[in-house]
Design a protein around this motif. Sequence first.
Motif, mmCIF file in Angstrom:
data_model
loop_
_atom_site.group_PDB
_atom_site.id
_atom_site.type_symbol
_atom_site.label_atom_id
_atom_site.label_comp_id
_atom_site.label_asym_id
_atom_site.label_seq_id
_atom_site.Cartn_x
_atom_site.Cartn_y
_atom_site.Cartn_z
ATOM 1 N N SER A 107 0.215 9.793 16.808
ATOM 2 C CA SER A 107 1.123 8.805 17.408
ATOM 3 C C SER A 107 2.130 9.347 18.412
ATOM 4 N N ASN A 108 2.393 10.640 18.426
ATOM 5 C CA ASN A 108 3.384 11.172 19.360
ATOM 6 C C ASN A 108 2.909 11.077 20.808
ATOM 7 N N ARG A 109 3.871 11.029 21.719
ATOM 8 C CA ARG A 109 3.579 10.828 23.143
ATOM 9 C C ARG A 109 3.812 12.060 24.008
ATOM 10 N N ILE A 110 4.436 13.069 23.431
ATOM 11 C CA ILE A 110 4.760 14.278 24.199
ATOM 12 C C ILE A 110 4.271 15.500 23.437
ATOM 13 N N LEU A 111 3.590 16.396 24.142
ATOM 14 C CA LEU A 111 3.158 17.664 23.543
ATOM 15 C C LEU A 111 3.782 18.797 24.343
ATOM 16 N N MET A 112 4.697 19.511 23.702
ATOM 17 C CA MET A 112 5.291 20.674 24.330
ATOM 18 C C MET A 112 4.342 21.845 24.114
ATOM 19 N N LEU A 113 3.812 22.369 25.197
ATOM 20 C CA LEU A 113 2.892 23.504 25.140
ATOM 21 C C LEU A 113 3.740 24.762 25.220
ATOM 22 N N GLU A 114 3.910 25.436 24.100
ATOM 23 C CA GLU A 114 4.829 26.561 24.037
ATOM 24 C C GLU A 114 4.462 27.652 25.043
ATOM 25 N N ASN A 115 5.485 28.164 25.744
ATOM 26 C CA ASN A 115 5.316 29.193 26.778
ATOM 27 C C ASN A 115 4.402 28.740 27.920
ATOM 28 N N HIS A 116 4.259 27.450 28.125
ATOM 29 C CA HIS A 116 3.287 26.931 29.089
ATOM 30 C C HIS A 116 3.845 25.768 29.904
ATOM 31 N N GLY A 117 4.236 24.685 29.255
ATOM 32 C CA GLY A 117 4.692 23.501 29.971
ATOM 33 C C GLY A 117 4.737 22.308 29.031
ATOM 34 N N VAL A 118 4.484 21.131 29.568
ATOM 35 C CA VAL A 118 4.569 19.920 28.757
ATOM 36 C C VAL A 118 3.554 18.913 29.254
ATOM 37 N N LEU A 119 3.091 18.053 28.354
ATOM 38 C CA LEU A 119 2.256 16.932 28.770
ATOM 39 C C LEU A 119 2.751 15.673 28.075
ATOM 40 N N THR A 120 2.551 14.553 28.740
ATOM 41 C CA THR A 120 2.911 13.255 28.185
ATOM 42 C C THR A 120 1.727 12.316 28.335
ATOM 43 N N GLY A 121 1.672 11.289 27.503
ATOM 44 C CA GLY A 121 0.563 10.348 27.589
ATOM 45 C C GLY A 121 0.977 8.946 27.206
ATOM 46 N N GLU A 122 0.318 7.994 27.821
ATOM 47 C CA GLU A 122 0.562 6.577 27.517
ATOM 48 C C GLU A 122 -0.637 5.770 28.005
ATOM 49 N N LYS A 123 -0.505 4.456 27.977
ATOM 50 C CA LYS A 123 -1.602 3.593 28.393
ATOM 51 C C LYS A 123 -1.770 3.564 29.907
ATOM 52 N N THR A 124 -0.688 3.799 30.645
ATOM 53 C CA THR A 124 -0.744 3.775 32.108
ATOM 54 C C THR A 124 -0.080 5.029 32.669
ATOM 55 N N ILE A 125 -0.407 5.366 33.916
ATOM 56 C CA ILE A 125 0.213 6.504 34.583
ATOM 57 C C ILE A 125 1.722 6.288 34.676
ATOM 58 N N ALA A 126 2.141 5.071 35.000
ATOM 59 C CA ALA A 126 3.569 4.788 35.140
ATOM 60 C C ALA A 126 4.310 5.042 33.834
ATOM 61 N N ALA A 127 3.750 4.586 32.713
ATOM 62 C CA ALA A 127 4.399 4.778 31.413
ATOM 63 C C ALA A 127 4.428 6.254 31.020
ATOM 64 N N ALA A 128 3.336 6.975 31.304
ATOM 65 C CA ALA A 128 3.302 8.415 31.011
ATOM 66 C C ALA A 128 4.322 9.155 31.866
ATOM 67 N N MET A 129 4.509 8.704 33.110
ATOM 68 C CA MET A 129 5.494 9.324 33.993
ATOM 69 C C MET A 129 6.905 9.061 33.507
ATOM 70 N N TRP A 130 7.124 7.918 32.844
ATOM 71 C CA TRP A 130 8.464 7.648 32.291
ATOM 72 C C TRP A 130 8.794 8.704 31.239
#
Length: 214
Positions: A107-130
């Motif tokens: 259910s989480n929307r954000i994955l912090m990739l340790e020593n790497h960066g971050v990714l986010t996800g949602e149903k749309t690009i706009a929501a993921a960008m939020w």
Amino acid sequence: MWPLTHKDILPPVLHSNNGTDLFAIIGELLKQGFIVHSAIHMAREDMAAVVHCHHQPTTAVSMLKCGLLPISQEALDVFATISYHPFEGSATDPSERLRMASNLGPSNRILMLENHGVLTGEKTIAAAMWFMFVITRACEYQQLALAAVGGDINKLLIPTEEQVKEMVSRGKYRRASTAHSSCIVQMLVKGIHEPAMYLNCFATYLPCRPSLRG
């Protein structure tokens, strides 16, 4: 932003579990980007859009043992929806996708990739960008605050665990409206806000998802 649609990413995803050479199929696609994005697309039907970046303050926070601290409104907005994935070096091992998906959870929307960066996800690009907008802003505040106190976390005003729970339960991570999400994307497109962060984001959109267990 470098966008990929289902037409780009779906064929290699469909063939990645049937004994075919994955990287022979993806050809000119960035291997690391494919591994990171396909891990989420294949595991989370609710995350048709995935955005990933190496935003400098956010990547710096991903290198901290404390991770994101609940010290700003932005951090509290997303605090309850962040997962962490341990660093495994360059993301070129297809088997890492299972571990990424497992660490992100259901259910989480954000994955912090340790020593790497971050990714986010949602149903749309706009929501993921939020979500990307909020997490990167929270990390900027944290980096500035730590710099101001010479890296001494004890000098930061950090809410207690009980206070954090109450604050998060009040706000839960606020879901941006469609208008709000679209507005943020338009600002980024026009270079009004954080153009460097926006240009270094890699986004994929895959509305029809194959199974990671196929």
